[in-house]
Design an enzyme around this catalytic site. Structure first.
Site, PDB file in Angstrom:
ATOM      1  N   HIS A 202     -60.426 -43.144 -27.995  1.00  0.00           N
ATOM      2  CA  HIS A 202     -61.917 -43.334 -28.894  1.00  0.00           C
ATOM      3  C   HIS A 202     -62.489 -41.870 -27.947  1.00  0.00           C
ATOM      4  O   HIS A 202     -63.793 -41.974 -29.103  1.00  0.00           O
ATOM      5  CB  HIS A 202     -62.154 -44.212 -27.759  1.00  0.00           C
ATOM      6  CG  HIS A 202     -63.402 -45.571 -29.059  1.00  0.00           C
ATOM      7  ND1 HIS A 202     -63.732 -45.284 -29.847  1.00  0.00           N
ATOM      8  CD2 HIS A 202     -65.109 -45.574 -28.413  1.00  0.00           C
ATOM      9  CE1 HIS A 202     -64.404 -45.734 -30.260  1.00  0.00           C
ATOM     10  NE2 HIS A 202     -66.008 -45.981 -28.805  1.00  0.00           N
ATOM     11  N   SER A 206     -58.782 -38.647 -33.069  1.00  0.00           N
ATOM     12  CA  SER A 206     -57.264 -37.849 -33.363  1.00  0.00           C
ATOM     13  C   SER A 206     -57.306 -36.903 -33.460  1.00  0.00           C
ATOM     14  O   SER A 206     -58.250 -36.480 -34.810  1.00  0.00           O
ATOM     15  CB  SER A 206     -57.156 -39.525 -34.545  1.00  0.00           C
ATOM     16  OG  SER A 206     -55.482 -39.394 -34.507  1.00  0.00           O
ATOM     17  N   LYS A 226     -52.922 -49.214 -44.053  1.00  0.00           N
ATOM     18  CA  LYS A 226     -52.184 -48.978 -43.196  1.00  0.00           C
ATOM     19  C   LYS A 226     -50.936 -49.052 -42.308  1.00  0.00           C
ATOM     20  O   LYS A 226     -49.736 -49.389 -42.288  1.00  0.00           O
ATOM     21  CB  LYS A 226     -52.420 -47.361 -42.983  1.00  0.00           C
ATOM     22  CG  LYS A 226     -52.636 -46.620 -44.164  1.00  0.00           C
ATOM     23  CD  LYS A 226     -52.528 -44.988 -43.732  1.00  0.00           C
ATOM     24  CE  LYS A 226     -52.342 -43.808 -45.176  1.00  0.00           C
ATOM     25  NZ  LYS A 226     -52.343 -42.707 -44.466  1.00  0.00           N
ATOM     26  N   ASP A 227     -51.879 -49.994 -40.922  1.00  0.00           N
ATOM     27  CA  ASP A 227     -50.798 -50.498 -39.539  1.00  0.00           C
ATOM     28  C   ASP A 227     -50.391 -51.629 -40.090  1.00  0.00           C
ATOM     29  O   ASP A 227     -48.646 -51.740 -39.813  1.00  0.00           O
ATOM     30  CB  ASP A 227     -52.143 -50.642 -38.683  1.00  0.00           C
ATOM     31  CG  ASP A 227     -52.348 -50.050 -38.292  1.00  0.00           C
ATOM     32  OD1 ASP A 227     -51.555 -48.465 -38.304  1.00  0.00           O
ATOM     33  OD2 ASP A 227     -53.776 -49.656 -37.176  1.00  0.00           O
ATOM     34  N   GLU A 270     -27.976 -47.743 -21.081  1.00  0.00           N
ATOM     35  CA  GLU A 270     -28.535 -47.772 -22.449  1.00  0.00           C
ATOM     36  C   GLU A 270     -29.039 -46.554 -22.853  1.00  0.00           C
ATOM     37  O   GLU A 270     -29.362 -46.086 -22.896  1.00  0.00           O
ATOM     38  CB  GLU A 270     -29.859 -48.772 -22.219  1.00  0.00           C
ATOM     39  CG  GLU A 270     -29.651 -50.343 -21.796  1.00  0.00           C
ATOM     40  CD  GLU A 270     -29.167 -50.869 -23.616  1.00  0.00           C
ATOM     41  OE1 GLU A 270     -28.183 -50.695 -23.630  1.00  0.00           O
ATOM     42  OE2 GLU A 270     -30.162 -52.462 -23.319  1.00  0.00           O
TER      43      GLU A 270
END
Length: 366
Positions: A202, A206, A226-227, A270
């Site tokens: 924030h 971005s 979109k999310d 893993e």
């Protein structure tokens, strides 16, 4: 909307998740952050529920997992969601880190944002390792023995640190109790680090595919839509794995109770640890191998400190090198699951050199 802005608490939600400005040209690769948040919530919810039925004792741990699977209502679903959710956590985080490397998201002024993100990744790996030990199967026990023994490579204090982790002179009941306590605690530490990560995002904003300033749009509704697409695909793929092939990403030896007297023919971690395991095995010297393995993670922290040019990461050469790095990473992942003999050792050594060469090139060209 006015109420959201006037209320002191809800105004924070409004600033971060509704009115937060984001570049108009970001793609679905920027969904990874929100997907990781959803998976973290899923892991915490399923993990807390599983902890209600799990017994952190070497005599009962394996049986308590079977009890969860067979006797607890939808216990099988909770366990498979938790186990495969961890794999999805790493799938999405590798996409997230890869996107950051491809678009050079580590460049200033996002130093804190990238650094906290790498710390989150390292804490994730620690949490996943601790969780893998809890079922107390053969691979859990021997994986814990092998990985914790790596710390004995630390000069002077190494063996004492190993004994402290074990709570004795071997992996036993005290070890399982400590690992369970830490595995329960670390996800909440992760949640706090994620909050700091969001604050940094924030604060500094971005990146975008072009790497330049452009038009900005509100987070809601332009990017929440979109999310949602990403969430739907995530749950579809997770459901396919959970309901149709829940053990596909696991190891069959972990369905055998832990036996300190019988060593598995081939000990492997893993799948999400395999590239770093391959780097460890590529170097014959134990101390140098441990240094190389940890350096392969910690080198990510150096990128913001030594790179200054904003556009260097977006050149065609760097993008081509990135895809070469991705191919090499998958090759290391495959090598980590192979036996320790020729030619896998020699190929692993070449891939290890190529892995570090990519970051050296970034540091030189950046």
């Amino acid at each position: 909307m006015k109420f959201l802005k006037r209320n002191p608490i809800l105004s924070l939600v409004n600033d971060f998740f509704i009115d937060s400005p984001l570049p108009a040209n970001i793609t679905y690769f920027w969904n990874a952050g929100s997907l990781l948040g959803v998976v973290l919530v899923l892991q915490i919810l399923t993990g807390v529920t599983l902890a209600m039925h799990y017994t952190p004792n070497t005599l009962y741990a394996f049986a308590s997992v079977e009890h969860i699977m067979r006797d607890v209502n939808y216990g099988w679903l909770l366990r498979y969601l938790h186990a495969n959710g961890a794999s999805f956590f790493f799938i999405v985080v590798y996409i997230h880190i890869g996107r950051g490397l491809y678009f050079a998201s580590y460049r200033p002024p996002r130093l804190i944002l990238w650094t906290v993100g790498v710390v989150i990744y390292i804490v994730m790996m620690a949490t996943a390792f601790l969780g893998y030990v809890l079922p107390w199967g053969q691979m859990s026990f021997w994986g814990a023995t092998v990985i914790t023994n790596l710390l004995s490579a630390i000069p002077w204090l190494g063996q004492d640190i190993v004994y402290f982790l074990w709570g004795g002179f071997s992996v036993d009941n005290a070890t399982l109790n400590r690992f369970f306590s830490l595995h329960y605690l670390l996800p909440f530490v992760l949640a706090a680090l994620v909050a700091v990560h969001i604050l940094g995002l924030h604060q500094y904003g971005s990146t975008n595919p072009l790497g330049v300033r452009g038009d900005y749009l509100r987070f809601h509704p332009y990017f929440t839509s979109k999310d949602l697409v990403g969430f739907v695909w995530l749950f579809i793929l997770l459901a396919i794995l959970v309901f149709f092939m829940p053990n596909y990403l696991g190891h069959p030896d972990n369905y055998i109770p832990a036996n300190p007297l019988v060593t598995p023919h081939h000990i492997v971690p893993e799948w999400y640890f395999l590239p770093f395991y391959a780097i460890l095995r590529a170097i014959p010297n134990k101390v140098l191998g441990v240094i190389a393995m940890f350096s392969s993670l910690l080198i990510l922290l150096t990128l913001p400190w030594f790179t200054r040019l904003r556009l260097a990461g977006n050149t065609p050469l760097m993008k081509s090198l990135f895809w070469f790095f991705v191919a090499n990473f998958f090759l290391l992942m495959w090598l980590g699951g192979q036996p320790i003999h020729s030619p896998y050792i020699q190929i692993g050594q070449i891939c290890t050199v190529l892995y570090f060469s990519y970051f050296v090139i970034i540091l030189i060209m950046g």
